[in-house]
Motif scaffolding. Sequence first.
Motif, PDB file in Angstrom:
ATOM      1  N   ALA A 118      18.164  28.669  -4.294  1.00 28.00           N
ATOM      2  CA  ALA A 118      18.299  29.449  -5.522  1.00 28.00           C
ATOM      3  C   ALA A 118      18.009  28.480  -6.662  1.00 28.00           C
ATOM      4  O   ALA A 118      18.913  27.970  -7.310  1.00 28.00           O
ATOM      5  N   GLY A 119      16.717  28.189  -6.842  1.00 28.78           N
ATOM      6  CA  GLY A 119      16.320  27.176  -7.811  1.00 28.78           C
ATOM      7  C   GLY A 119      16.408  25.782  -7.196  1.00 28.78           C
ATOM      8  O   GLY A 119      16.806  25.624  -6.034  1.00 28.78           O
ATOM      9  N   PRO A 120      16.057  24.731  -7.971  1.00 26.84           N
ATOM     10  CA  PRO A 120      16.005  23.370  -7.425  1.00 26.84           C
ATOM     11  C   PRO A 120      17.361  22.752  -7.087  1.00 26.84           C
ATOM     12  O   PRO A 120      17.454  21.851  -6.261  1.00 26.84           O
ATOM     13  N   LYS A 121      18.436  23.269  -7.690  1.00 24.06           N
ATOM     14  CA  LYS A 121      19.761  22.637  -7.504  1.00 24.06           C
ATOM     15  C   LYS A 121      20.551  23.188  -6.330  1.00 24.06           C
ATOM     16  O   LYS A 121      21.505  22.551  -5.883  1.00 24.06           O
ATOM     17  N   TYR A 122      20.216  24.388  -5.859  1.00 22.21           N
ATOM     18  CA  TYR A 122      21.076  25.053  -4.872  1.00 22.21           C
ATOM     19  C   TYR A 122      20.310  25.392  -3.601  1.00 22.21           C
ATOM     20  O   TYR A 122      19.276  26.052  -3.642  1.00 22.21           O
ATOM     21  N   GLU A 123      20.852  24.891  -2.499  1.00 20.48           N
ATOM     22  CA  GLU A 123      20.264  25.153  -1.179  1.00 20.48           C
ATOM     23  C   GLU A 123      21.391  25.594  -0.248  1.00 20.48           C
ATOM     24  O   GLU A 123      22.481  25.029  -0.261  1.00 20.48           O
ATOM     25  N   TYR A 124      21.116  26.620   0.566  1.00 15.28           N
ATOM     26  CA  TYR A 124      22.135  27.157   1.465  1.00 15.28           C
ATOM     27  C   TYR A 124      21.745  26.914   2.917  1.00 15.28           C
ATOM     28  O   TYR A 124      20.587  27.103   3.305  1.00 15.28           O
ATOM     29  N   HIS A 125      22.736  26.475   3.714  1.00 16.00           N
ATOM     30  CA  HIS A 125      22.552  26.293   5.157  1.00 16.00           C
ATOM     31  C   HIS A 125      23.409  27.342   5.864  1.00 16.00           C
ATOM     32  O   HIS A 125      24.504  27.663   5.404  1.00 16.00           O
TER      33      HIS A 125
END
Length: 216
Positions: free
Chosen positions: A89-96
Amino acid sequence: MSFLFGSRSNKTFKPKKNIPEGTHQYDLMKHAAVTLGSGNLRQAVQLPDGEDLNEWVAVNTVDFFNQINMLYGTITEFCLEETCPVMSAGPKYEYHWADGQTIKKPIKCSAPKYIDYLMTWVQDQLDDEALFPSKIGVPFPRNFLSIAKTILKRLFRVYAHIYHQHFKEVVQLSEEAHLNTSFKHFIFFVQEFNLIDRKELAPLQELIDRLTSKDR
């Protein structure tokens, strides 16, 4: 059928979850559709007089699943392994992804794979009569609100991915009004009952502030 989208014939990502006619939850769903039609979203999300909070949260959770299902269904051709190799969700947020059962340790995967895992997992929760009872007189589990919070927290991530990575396609498809209204409804609902921690909403906080500032 979704409160917001009526009987629009959009393809859905997963089969829609229907609330059986003749049940109290079906009556609640119709009540919600009528109040949403008034245009006052703050009022529409409030617990109707004399109703059970768990039942109200359950009915709305099913509807948000159906709404997101439709919205994501419109952009699946753009959300591909190649274009979205990580769920972000944009460059700062990544979900695993992890569900605590079949996948216990969080795994890094593409957005389409993550959303497939997520929507399948939500569908399984909604179909479980022990968690989401549809029959009159069958009690909700004691930890129901905790279960609903986890579902809504994860559904939020689909909105976040669509806004950050696919908003251009949403505009091209003339779906931005549906997306914005659906998300505003979702945010007002989770704010009304404190169902998602503020830190979880961070990827879309600016948008949330903008959408809700006029209704304070």
